[in-house]
Design an enzyme around this catalytic site. Structure first.
Site, PDB file in Angstrom:
ATOM      1  N   GLY A   1     -69.910 -23.018  30.749  1.00 20.49           N
ATOM      2  CA  GLY A   1     -70.272 -21.891  31.579  1.00 20.49           C
ATOM      3  C   GLY A   1     -71.033 -22.245  32.840  1.00 20.49           C
ATOM      4  O   GLY A   1     -71.137 -21.426  33.760  1.00 20.49           O
ATOM      5  N   PHE A   2     -71.570 -23.467  32.895  1.00 21.13           N
ATOM      6  CA  PHE A   2     -72.355 -23.864  34.068  1.00 21.13           C
ATOM      7  C   PHE A   2     -71.522 -23.758  35.337  1.00 21.13           C
ATOM      8  O   PHE A   2     -71.973 -23.261  36.376  1.00 21.13           O
ATOM      9  CB  PHE A   2     -72.843 -25.299  33.887  1.00 21.13           C
ATOM     10  CG  PHE A   2     -74.295 -25.501  34.212  1.00 21.13           C
ATOM     11  CD1 PHE A   2     -74.912 -24.812  35.246  1.00 21.13           C
ATOM     12  CD2 PHE A   2     -75.060 -26.401  33.486  1.00 21.13           C
ATOM     13  CE1 PHE A   2     -76.254 -25.011  35.549  1.00 21.13           C
ATOM     14  CE2 PHE A   2     -76.407 -26.597  33.772  1.00 21.13           C
ATOM     15  CZ  PHE A   2     -77.003 -25.904  34.804  1.00 21.13           C
TER      16      PHE A   2
ATOM     17  N   SER B   1     -69.170 -21.896  36.090  1.00 16.20           N
ATOM     18  CA  SER B   1     -68.771 -20.551  36.497  1.00 16.20           C
ATOM     19  C   SER B   1     -69.629 -20.055  37.652  1.00 16.20           C
ATOM     20  O   SER B   1     -69.242 -19.127  38.374  1.00 16.20           O
ATOM     21  CB  SER B   1     -68.892 -19.576  35.325  1.00 16.20           C
ATOM     22  OG  SER B   1     -70.266 -19.337  35.020  1.00 16.20           O
TER      23      SER B   1
ATOM     24  N   TYR C   1     -65.760 -22.564  12.942  1.00 18.47           N
ATOM     25  CA  TYR C   1     -66.283 -21.570  13.867  1.00 18.47           C
ATOM     26  C   TYR C   1     -66.590 -20.291  13.085  1.00 18.47           C
ATOM     27  O   TYR C   1     -65.726 -19.476  12.812  1.00 18.47           O
ATOM     28  CB  TYR C   1     -65.282 -21.274  14.982  1.00 18.47           C
ATOM     29  CG  TYR C   1     -64.924 -22.454  15.856  1.00 18.47           C
ATOM     30  CD1 TYR C   1     -65.705 -23.620  15.859  1.00 18.47           C
ATOM     31  CD2 TYR C   1     -63.803 -22.419  16.677  1.00 18.47           C
ATOM     32  CE1 TYR C   1     -65.365 -24.693  16.664  1.00 18.47           C
ATOM     33  CE2 TYR C   1     -63.469 -23.489  17.489  1.00 18.47           C
ATOM     34  CZ  TYR C   1     -64.244 -24.629  17.470  1.00 18.47           C
ATOM     35  OH  TYR C   1     -63.901 -25.695  18.271  1.00 18.47           O
TER      36      TYR C   1
ATOM     37  N   SER D   1     -64.339 -26.954  27.006  1.00 17.85           N
ATOM     38  CA  SER D   1     -65.480 -26.792  27.920  1.00 17.85           C
ATOM     39  C   SER D   1     -65.111 -27.191  29.353  1.00 17.85           C
ATOM     40  O   SER D   1     -65.860 -27.921  30.015  1.00 17.85           O
ATOM     41  CB  SER D   1     -66.690 -27.605  27.436  1.00 17.85           C
ATOM     42  OG  SER D   1     -67.190 -27.085  26.222  1.00 17.85           O
ATOM     43  N   PRO D   2     -63.969 -26.716  29.856  1.00 20.45           N
ATOM     44  CA  PRO D   2     -63.573 -27.099  31.231  1.00 20.45           C
ATOM     45  C   PRO D   2     -64.473 -26.479  32.296  1.00 20.45           C
ATOM     46  O   PRO D   2     -64.381 -26.865  33.466  1.00 20.45           O
ATOM     47  CB  PRO D   2     -62.142 -26.573  31.333  1.00 20.45           C
ATOM     48  CG  PRO D   2     -62.121 -25.389  30.412  1.00 20.45           C
ATOM     49  CD  PRO D   2     -62.994 -25.792  29.249  1.00 20.45           C
TER      50      PRO D   2
ATOM     51  N   GLY E   1     -67.834 -26.591  31.835  1.00 18.52           N
ATOM     52  CA  GLY E   1     -69.161 -27.118  31.560  1.00 18.52           C
ATOM     53  C   GLY E   1     -70.018 -26.156  30.767  1.00 18.52           C
ATOM     54  O   GLY E   1     -71.198 -25.961  31.054  1.00 18.52           O
TER      55      GLY E   1
END
Length: 327
Positions: A209-210, A212, A56, A204-205, A207
């Site tokens: 950011g989707f 949210s 990262y 990525s729980p 998605g």
């Protein structure tokens, strides 16, 4: 926040962790001051599992975490990763699960983190050219040397997890898991983790950011945000997935919570430790509040009705990255 066991090897963490990747890479502009304040706030709220990786940045994220934890190392459970090779100059070289590289990258991560031990050390991706027994064997040697506390693996197939666990007990498997990505419920991975007593860490729980509910257009993303190339955020896929988010949003409104909180509460109810990524305190606080949300069986049934396995449109990575999954 309540502490909980992560797997059966004695590792304890807060019920929700924090993914740090976006503080240094892949999600647009970064702000070190706000990132450090977010980590500080996370620790104050009882978030102990802080997730990074040498890739990262590369390296910048580990260095950021080291700076954040200076003088208070014991407050956090550091999780970082090896197995994707980078030169000391930061050039990407691809998967490398050889014992030599794992030993070298561990020492480099320890320097960047400013610590003498890594609490949870993951094999970031399975190297198809190196038997998993050799990679995990090298990580077991790091445990014996006191450089690593616990071993984990990311994005591995059920059969690989079984083989790895036989070499050295795994504390955790990290994989994508959310209302948008429920594949592990159907490919044997979740059953294997439960059978072997291995903890599940869900990245990525939300998605990416989707879930949210804040994403309304691909144009919302900065030019250097990798989601511009993510299939789930492209064309018709975006519109179909946004319709799913709208249904999740309606359930959240009925529950009196935000879409993020509903999505995270679901992951928690499934027995996983979610590590939602954020680089801002206000989103962190919203996410942590999900640990106080209780979902009834009726809530779960309603969620399953709007977000069953396979509901999401598009692969979760671009084609060239899909081949690195489920090794």
């Amino acid at each position: 926040m309540k502490m909980r066991a992560l797997g059966g090897q004695g590792l304890k963490v807060g019920a929700e962790g924090l993914g740090l990747m976006g503080m240094s890479a892949h999600y647009g502009a970064t702000d070190e001051t706000e990132s450090l304040a977010t980590i500080d706030r996370a620790l104050a709220l009882g978030v102990t599992l802080l997730d990074t990786a040498e890739g990262y940045g590369p390296f910048r994220n580990e260095q950021l975490l080291g700076k954040a934890l200076a003088g208070r190392r014991a407050a956090a459970v550091i999780a970082t990763k090896t197995g994707i090779e980078f030169t000391d100059g930061g050039d990407f070289r691809g998967p490398n699960g050889t014992p030599e590289y794992i030993r070298r990258s561990a020492d480099r991560s320890l320097r960047h983190l400013g610590t003498d031990h890594i609490d949870l050390y993951y094999l970031h991706r399975v190297d198809p050219n190196v038997p998993i027994e050799e990679s995990i064997g090298a990580m077991a040697e790091l445990v014996a040397a006191g450089k690593v506390g616990h071993v984990g693996i990311c994005e591995a197939a059920a059969s690989t997890i079984v083989r790895a666990h036989a070499v050295h007990p795994l504390a955790a498997v990290q994989t994508e898991y959310s209302l948008f990505e429920r594949g592990i419920e159907h490919d044997g991975v979740l059953d294997t983790l439960r059978e072997l007593g291995i903890g599940l860490v869900a990245y990525s729980p939300l998605g990416r950011g989707f879930l949210s509910g804040a994403v309304t257009s691909p144009d919302d993303f900065a030019a250097d945000d990798f989601r511009r190339t993510d299939p789930r955020f492209q064309g018709d896929n975006f519109d179909r997935n946004l319709a799913v988010v709208d249904r999740v949003r309606a359930l959240a409104a009925d529950k009196g919570v935000t879409p993020s909180q509903l999505a995270l509460a679901w992951v928690l109810r499934m027995g996983a430790v979610p590590i939602p990524g954020t680089k801002r305190r206000r989103y962190l606080e919203e996410n942590v509040a999900a640990t106080a949300v209780t979902l009834t069986d009726a809530d779960l049934a309603s969620i399953d009705a709007v977000a069953p396995h396979g509901v999401v449109a598009g692969d979760r990575y671009a084609p060239e990255l899909m081949t690195s999954l489920n090794g």
